[in-house]
Motif scaffolding. Structure first.
Motif, PDB file in Angstrom:
ATOM      1  N   ILE A  31       0.854  -1.177   0.000  1.00  0.00           N
ATOM      2  CA  ILE A  31       0.000   0.000   0.000  1.00  0.00           C
ATOM      3  C   ILE A  31       0.896   1.235   0.000  1.00  0.00           C
ATOM      4  N   ALA A  32       0.696   2.124  -0.962  1.00  0.00           N
ATOM      5  CA  ALA A  32       1.476   3.360  -1.017  1.00  0.00           C
ATOM      6  C   ALA A  32       1.110   4.256   0.160  1.00  0.00           C
ATOM      7  N   VAL A  33       2.099   4.957   0.697  1.00  0.00           N
ATOM      8  CA  VAL A  33       1.863   5.863   1.820  1.00  0.00           C
ATOM      9  C   VAL A  33       0.804   6.899   1.449  1.00  0.00           C
ATOM     10  N   SER A  34       0.900   7.478   0.254  1.00  0.00           N
ATOM     11  CA  SER A  34      -0.088   8.482  -0.168  1.00  0.00           C
ATOM     12  C   SER A  34      -1.489   7.899  -0.172  1.00  0.00           C
ATOM     13  N   GLU A  35      -1.624   6.682  -0.684  1.00  0.00           N
ATOM     14  CA  GLU A  35      -2.929   6.021  -0.731  1.00  0.00           C
ATOM     15  C   GLU A  35      -3.476   5.784   0.669  1.00  0.00           C
ATOM     16  N   ALA A  36      -2.612   5.302   1.577  1.00  0.00           N
ATOM     17  CA  ALA A  36      -3.057   5.014   2.937  1.00  0.00           C
ATOM     18  C   ALA A  36      -3.503   6.279   3.659  1.00  0.00           C
ATOM     19  N   PHE A  37      -2.750   7.363   3.485  1.00  0.00           N
ATOM     20  CA  PHE A  37      -3.100   8.602   4.177  1.00  0.00           C
ATOM     21  C   PHE A  37      -4.348   9.244   3.570  1.00  0.00           C
ATOM     22  N   LEU A  38      -4.491   9.183   2.262  1.00  0.00           N
ATOM     23  CA  LEU A  38      -5.700   9.732   1.654  1.00  0.00           C
ATOM     24  C   LEU A  38      -6.942   8.997   2.147  1.00  0.00           C
ATOM     25  N   GLU A  39      -6.846   7.678   2.232  1.00  0.00           N
ATOM     26  CA  GLU A  39      -8.015   6.890   2.625  1.00  0.00           C
ATOM     27  C   GLU A  39      -8.339   7.020   4.106  1.00  0.00           C
ATOM     28  N   HIS A  40      -7.325   7.015   4.956  1.00  0.00           N
ATOM     29  CA  HIS A  40      -7.579   6.914   6.391  1.00  0.00           C
ATOM     30  C   HIS A  40      -7.369   8.218   7.162  1.00  0.00           C
ATOM     31  N   ALA A  41      -6.647   9.182   6.551  1.00  0.00           N
ATOM     32  CA  ALA A  41      -6.397  10.447   7.250  1.00  0.00           C
ATOM     33  C   ALA A  41      -6.892  11.650   6.464  1.00  0.00           C
ATOM     34  N   GLY A  42      -7.285  11.447   5.206  1.00  0.00           N
ATOM     35  CA  GLY A  42      -7.895  12.524   4.428  1.00  0.00           C
ATOM     36  C   GLY A  42      -6.932  13.512   3.801  1.00  0.00           C
ATOM     37  N   TRP A  43      -5.626  13.160   3.705  1.00  0.00           N
ATOM     38  CA  TRP A  43      -4.679  14.075   3.063  1.00  0.00           C
ATOM     39  C   TRP A  43      -3.497  13.272   2.536  1.00  0.00           C
ATOM     40  N   ASP A  44      -2.779  13.883   1.594  1.00  0.00           N
ATOM     41  CA  ASP A  44      -1.612  13.243   0.989  1.00  0.00           C
ATOM     42  C   ASP A  44      -0.361  13.973   1.468  1.00  0.00           C
ATOM     43  N   PRO A  45       0.522  13.306   2.234  1.00  0.00           N
ATOM     44  CA  PRO A  45       1.707  13.995   2.759  1.00  0.00           C
ATOM     45  C   PRO A  45       2.787  14.262   1.712  1.00  0.00           C
ATOM     46  N   ALA A  46       2.712  13.637   0.556  1.00  0.00           N
ATOM     47  CA  ALA A  46       3.721  13.862  -0.482  1.00  0.00           C
ATOM     48  C   ALA A  46       3.537  15.251  -1.084  1.00  0.00           C
ATOM     49  N   GLY A  47       4.539  16.102  -0.933  1.00  0.00           N
ATOM     50  CA  GLY A  47       4.450  17.465  -1.432  1.00  0.00           C
ATOM     51  C   GLY A  47       3.684  18.400  -0.527  1.00  0.00           C
ATOM     52  N   ASN A  48       3.148  17.848   0.574  1.00  0.00           N
ATOM     53  CA  ASN A  48       2.357  18.638   1.522  1.00  0.00           C
ATOM     54  C   ASN A  48       2.715  18.196   2.937  1.00  0.00           C
ATOM     55  N   TYR A  49       4.007  17.938   3.148  1.00  0.00           N
ATOM     56  CA  TYR A  49       4.453  17.243   4.351  1.00  0.00           C
ATOM     57  C   TYR A  49       4.377  18.132   5.580  1.00  0.00           C
ATOM     58  N   ASP A  50       3.768  17.586   6.616  1.00  0.00           N
ATOM     59  CA  ASP A  50       3.708  18.218   7.930  1.00  0.00           C
ATOM     60  C   ASP A  50       4.133  17.143   8.925  1.00  0.00           C
ATOM     61  N   GLU A  51       5.323  17.296   9.487  1.00  0.00           N
ATOM     62  CA  GLU A  51       5.900  16.221  10.296  1.00  0.00           C
ATOM     63  C   GLU A  51       5.007  15.805  11.462  1.00  0.00           C
ATOM     64  N   ASP A  52       4.547  16.774  12.242  1.00  0.00           N
ATOM     65  CA  ASP A  52       3.724  16.438  13.406  1.00  0.00           C
ATOM     66  C   ASP A  52       2.432  15.754  12.984  1.00  0.00           C
ATOM     67  N   ARG A  53       1.780  16.315  11.968  1.00  0.00           N
ATOM     68  CA  ARG A  53       0.530  15.727  11.498  1.00  0.00           C
ATOM     69  C   ARG A  53       0.774  14.323  10.947  1.00  0.00           C
ATOM     70  N   PHE A  54       1.884  14.161  10.215  1.00  0.00           N
ATOM     71  CA  PHE A  54       2.211  12.848   9.645  1.00  0.00           C
ATOM     72  C   PHE A  54       2.384  11.810  10.747  1.00  0.00           C
ATOM     73  N   ASP A  55       3.187  12.151  11.760  1.00  0.00           N
ATOM     74  CA  ASP A  55       3.465  11.192  12.831  1.00  0.00           C
ATOM     75  C   ASP A  55       2.195  10.833  13.600  1.00  0.00           C
ATOM     76  N   ILE A  56       1.370  11.824  13.897  1.00  0.00           N
ATOM     77  CA  ILE A  56       0.146  11.570  14.658  1.00  0.00           C
ATOM     78  C   ILE A  56      -0.826  10.724  13.847  1.00  0.00           C
ATOM     79  N   ASP A  57      -1.030  11.090  12.589  1.00  0.00           N
ATOM     80  CA  ASP A  57      -1.985  10.343  11.765  1.00  0.00           C
ATOM     81  C   ASP A  57      -1.498   8.935  11.466  1.00  0.00           C
ATOM     82  N   LEU A  58      -0.188   8.768  11.355  1.00  0.00           N
ATOM     83  CA  LEU A  58       0.351   7.420  11.132  1.00  0.00           C
ATOM     84  C   LEU A  58      -0.005   6.515  12.300  1.00  0.00           C
ATOM     85  N   VAL A  59       0.207   6.997  13.510  1.00  0.00           N
ATOM     86  CA  VAL A  59      -0.033   6.185  14.704  1.00  0.00           C
ATOM     87  C   VAL A  59      -1.524   6.021  14.992  1.00  0.00           C
ATOM     88  N   GLU A  60      -2.283   7.101  14.850  1.00  0.00           N
ATOM     89  CA  GLU A  60      -3.681   7.074  15.284  1.00  0.00           C
ATOM     90  C   GLU A  60      -4.659   6.612  14.220  1.00  0.00           C
TER      91      GLU A  60
END
Length: 269
Positions: free
Chosen positions: A117-146
């Motif tokens: 599963i691509a990271v972009s695909e996983a975040f779009l489906e489960h967190a509602g945003w794509d971190p590629a080109g729109n990276y926010d470290e804190d948001r990325f880490d929190i959404d990855l875990v939660e």
């Protein structure tokens, strides 16, 4: 451990042993090294392995102790056992095939149905945003875990989260055709992160810039800033295209045995 070593010997790997006490720990944003006198205990043998690749070794592995300061919990321990291996003239997909074969060797009942599963695909489906080109470290880490990791646990079995934002892959090369992404994957089994792999970055100038940026960020966070390993950067000048991975032995044993936490497989620590 016999099966693990036999797996690599049968495939022509050389077993190596590299220093546990180091002067320059690998600089990563959220990994803190444990002091040991005027040295540090290694968090990974990675930089020594890459120096060996630069000196002509083509297939190497090491099973050994690594240490991280301040990590303690059901899935974390300050002292743990790691397998790392590297191959010249391959990439993260070649290393993925090694990993599939190794898991099948030591854990015969593990499902062979590996999902990528691509990271972009996983975040779009489960967190509602794509971190590629729109990276926010804190948001990325929190959404990855939660959000993302619980979804991977719900899928069950081996899931490979692949192609990370380049900002989340400090030692990985950029993906050809998409410089916003890095050739990195992480393996999860039943939602537990087990292995982390890269197509290795071999550009010393870009690696230096990444280390310097990481140092600035660590300083801003009040974390220790480690010296840059100049010998490692020099080795990158002659290091061939390579892939490598680190896999947690203790977590693998925990998964195989069905133990609820690392304390059940690390009872003496």
């Amino acid at each position: 451990m016999r099966r693990i070593r036999a797996f690599f010997y049968e495939r022509g790997f050389s077993e190596v042993e590299t220093p546990i006490r180091v002067k320059t720990p690998c600089m990563e944003l959220h990994i803190d090294a444990e002091p040991s006198g005027d040295h540090f205990l290694r968090t990974s043998p990675e930089m020594f392995h890459k120096r060996l690749l630069a000196h002509g070794h083509e297939k190497i592995f090491e099973v050994g102790k690594c240490f991280r300061s301040g990590e303690r919990g059901p899935l974390h321990h300050p002292e743990y056992t790691m397998i790392e291996w590297y191959r010249a003239q391959t990439d993260y997909l070649g290393i993925l095939e090694d990993t599939k074969a190794l898991i099948a060797t030591v854990w015969e009942s593990c499902s062979t149905d590996w999902k990528l599963i691509a990271v972009s695909e996983a975040f779009l489906e489960h967190a509602g945003w794509d971190p590629a080109g729109n990276y926010d470290e804190d948001r990325f880490d929190i959404d990855l875990v939660e959000k993302v990791e619980p979804a991977l646990k719900a899928i069950g079995g081996p899931v490979v989260l692949i192609d990370y934002p380049v900002e989340a892959a400090a030692l990985s090369r950029r993906k050809p055709g998409n410089p916003l992404l890095a050739e990195r994957w992480e393996l999860y089994i039943d939602g537990i992160e087990l292995a982390n792999a890269y197509s290795e970055l071999t550009d010393p100038a870009e690696q230096r810039l990444r280390f310097e940026k990481c140092a600035e960020h660590r300083k801003a966070l009040g974390a220790a800033v480690y010296p840059i390993d100049e010998a490692f950067l020099q080795a990158l000048e002659t290091m061939p295209p390579s892939g490598g991975v680190a896999l947690g032995v203790d977590r693998l044993l925990m998964l195989i045995s069905g133990a609820p936490s690392l304390d059940q497989v690390l009872p003496f620590r």
